[in-house]
Design an enzyme around this catalytic site. Structure first.
Site, PDB file in Angstrom:
ATOM      1  CG  ASP A  67      43.740  54.264  35.668  1.00 20.70           C
ATOM      2  OD1 ASP A  67      42.649  54.358  35.073  1.00 20.70           O
ATOM      3  OD2 ASP A  67      44.313  52.983  36.216  1.00 20.70           O
ATOM      4  CG  ASP A 136      47.637  42.980  40.535  1.00 24.61           C
ATOM      5  OD1 ASP A 136      46.495  43.422  40.834  1.00 24.61           O
ATOM      6  OD2 ASP A 136      48.499  43.432  40.001  1.00 24.61           O
ATOM      7  CG  HIS A 138      45.911  46.711  39.817  1.00 23.33           C
ATOM      8  ND1 HIS A 138      45.962  46.489  39.289  1.00 23.33           N
ATOM      9  CD2 HIS A 138      44.542  47.662  39.536  1.00 23.33           C
ATOM     10  CE1 HIS A 138      44.582  45.829  37.950  1.00 23.33           C
ATOM     11  NE2 HIS A 138      44.170  46.804  38.577  1.00 23.33           N
ATOM     12  CD  GLU A 143      49.602  46.365  38.981  1.00 21.99           C
ATOM     13  OE1 GLU A 143      49.220  45.106  39.604  1.00 21.99           O
ATOM     14  OE2 GLU A 143      49.313  46.367  37.110  1.00 21.99           O
TER      15      GLU A 143
HETATM   16  C1  GLP Z   1      41.723  47.678  35.706  1.00 26.57           C
HETATM   17  C2  GLP Z   1      42.801  49.444  35.945  1.00 26.57           C
HETATM   18  C3  GLP Z   1      40.828  49.425  37.616  1.00 26.57           C
HETATM   19  C4  GLP Z   1      40.192  48.788  37.715  1.00 26.57           C
HETATM   20  C5  GLP Z   1      40.693  47.569  37.495  1.00 26.57           C
HETATM   21  C6  GLP Z   1      39.897  46.370  37.226  1.00 26.57           C
HETATM   22  O1  GLP Z   1      43.272  47.443  35.604  1.00 26.57           O
HETATM   23  N1  GLP Z   1      43.115  50.269  36.099  1.00 26.57           N
HETATM   24  O2  GLP Z   1      40.632  50.846  38.346  1.00 26.57           O
HETATM   25  O3  GLP Z   1      39.753  48.805  38.831  1.00 26.57           O
HETATM   26  O4  GLP Z   1      41.747  47.084  36.620  1.00 26.57           O
HETATM   27  O5  GLP Z   1      38.925  46.056  36.120  1.00 26.57           O
HETATM   28  P1  GLP Z   1      37.739  45.275  36.458  1.00 26.57           P
HETATM   29  O6  GLP Z   1      36.737  45.901  36.276  1.00 26.57           O
HETATM   30  O7  GLP Z   1      37.687  45.183  34.609  1.00 26.57           O
HETATM   31  O8  GLP Z   1      37.759  43.996  36.529  1.00 26.57           O
END
Ligand code: GLP
Length: 241
Positions: A67, A136, A138, A143
């Site tokens: 992403d 959440d 995702h 989402e």
């Molecule tokens: C982000 C990214 C995801 C990531 C997730 C967890 O928003 N788009 O690809 O895996 O949220 O993030 P973190 O590892 O900082 O908890």
């Protein structure tokens, strides 16, 4: 599904690096699906250190990231392109032209997303897809919603995601409201999926993802249907399972 329980974040990072390293060693021209976020920082450090020690060669590897924020230039320190350059690509011998992310600077998100799916197909699909987990549920930026979306698409980020990711920005108002994300189709078609999760804050959502009903309200729950899912998670994240 295989669940590997680790002692802590460092142990998770090392074990996840072992799995990625094995992929790179076994198939030197692998297509790796990569992720961002704080979960991956330890793992990318491990990979960089194994490269420095001469254990890994990335010269024929190609990567497709999950992403990118809409509207952020690659030079913006909060862009995922910047994150990848900073935390992984600049530390290993991967040619930059072999590294792909959706462009957050596009004027036409439909065209950019369509082209991203064509690109992934033309590479022959993903060999190993690395995933983190949002609070959440995702994966990538898929989402919670009414349906699983197969194709890459532009998404309005949930308020909870904007709040969670605000820690990387000076101010919550600076977090982009939209992002481009790979869809569930390319993720589910990956030959194997490596989901990394750590920390108590994700214990409840990880339980829903792995043990709850398969529903687009908990996007990661679709992974229960993947034929080759490996979960590497620390004791805190697995504490409710
Ligand atoms: C982000 C990214 C995801 C990531 C997730 C967890 O928003 N788009 O690809 O895996 O949220 O993030 P973190 O590892 O900082 O908890």
């Amino acid at each position: 599904m295989k669940i590997i329980r680790t002692l802590n974040y460092q142990d998770m990072s090392r074990k996840a690096a072992d799995i990625l390293a094995a992929q790179v060693i076994q198939k030197e021209d692998s297509i790796l699906g990569l992720a961002t976020g704080s979960t991956m920082l330890g793992l990318y450090k491990e990979l960089a250190s194994r490269y420095r020690e001469g254990d890994l060669d990335f010269s024929e590897i190609k990567t497709v990231n999950l992403d990118e924020y809409l509207g952020l230039h690659p030079s913006n320190p909060q862009s995922y392109r910047h994150y990848m350059d900073e935390n992984l690509f600049s530390h290993i011998n991967i040619p930059v032209e072999n590294t792909y992310l959706p462009s957050g600077m596009t004027d036409d998100t439909d065209e950019e997303c369509g082209a991203y799916d064509v690109l992934i197909e033309s590479l022959g699909g993903i060999d190993l897809q690395l995933l983190g987990l949002g609070l959440d549920g995702h994966i990538g930026f898929n989402e919670p919603g009414e349906a699983f979306i197969k194709e890459s698409h532009c998404i309005l980020l949930d308020a909870s995601t904007i709040k969670a990711n605000a820690r990387f920005f000076e101010d919550e108002d600076e977090v982009p409201r939209h992002a481009l994300t790979m869809g569930m189709g390319a993720i589910m078609k990956a030959k194997s999926v490596l989901l990394c999760v750590n920390g108590k804050a994700k214990a409840s959502i990880l339980k829903q993802v792995l043990c709850g009903p398969i529903t687009p309200r908990v996007p990661g729950s679709i992974l229960q249907l993947h034929p080759n899912l490996i979960v590497v998670a620390d004791e805190e994240a697995l504490s409710e399972i």
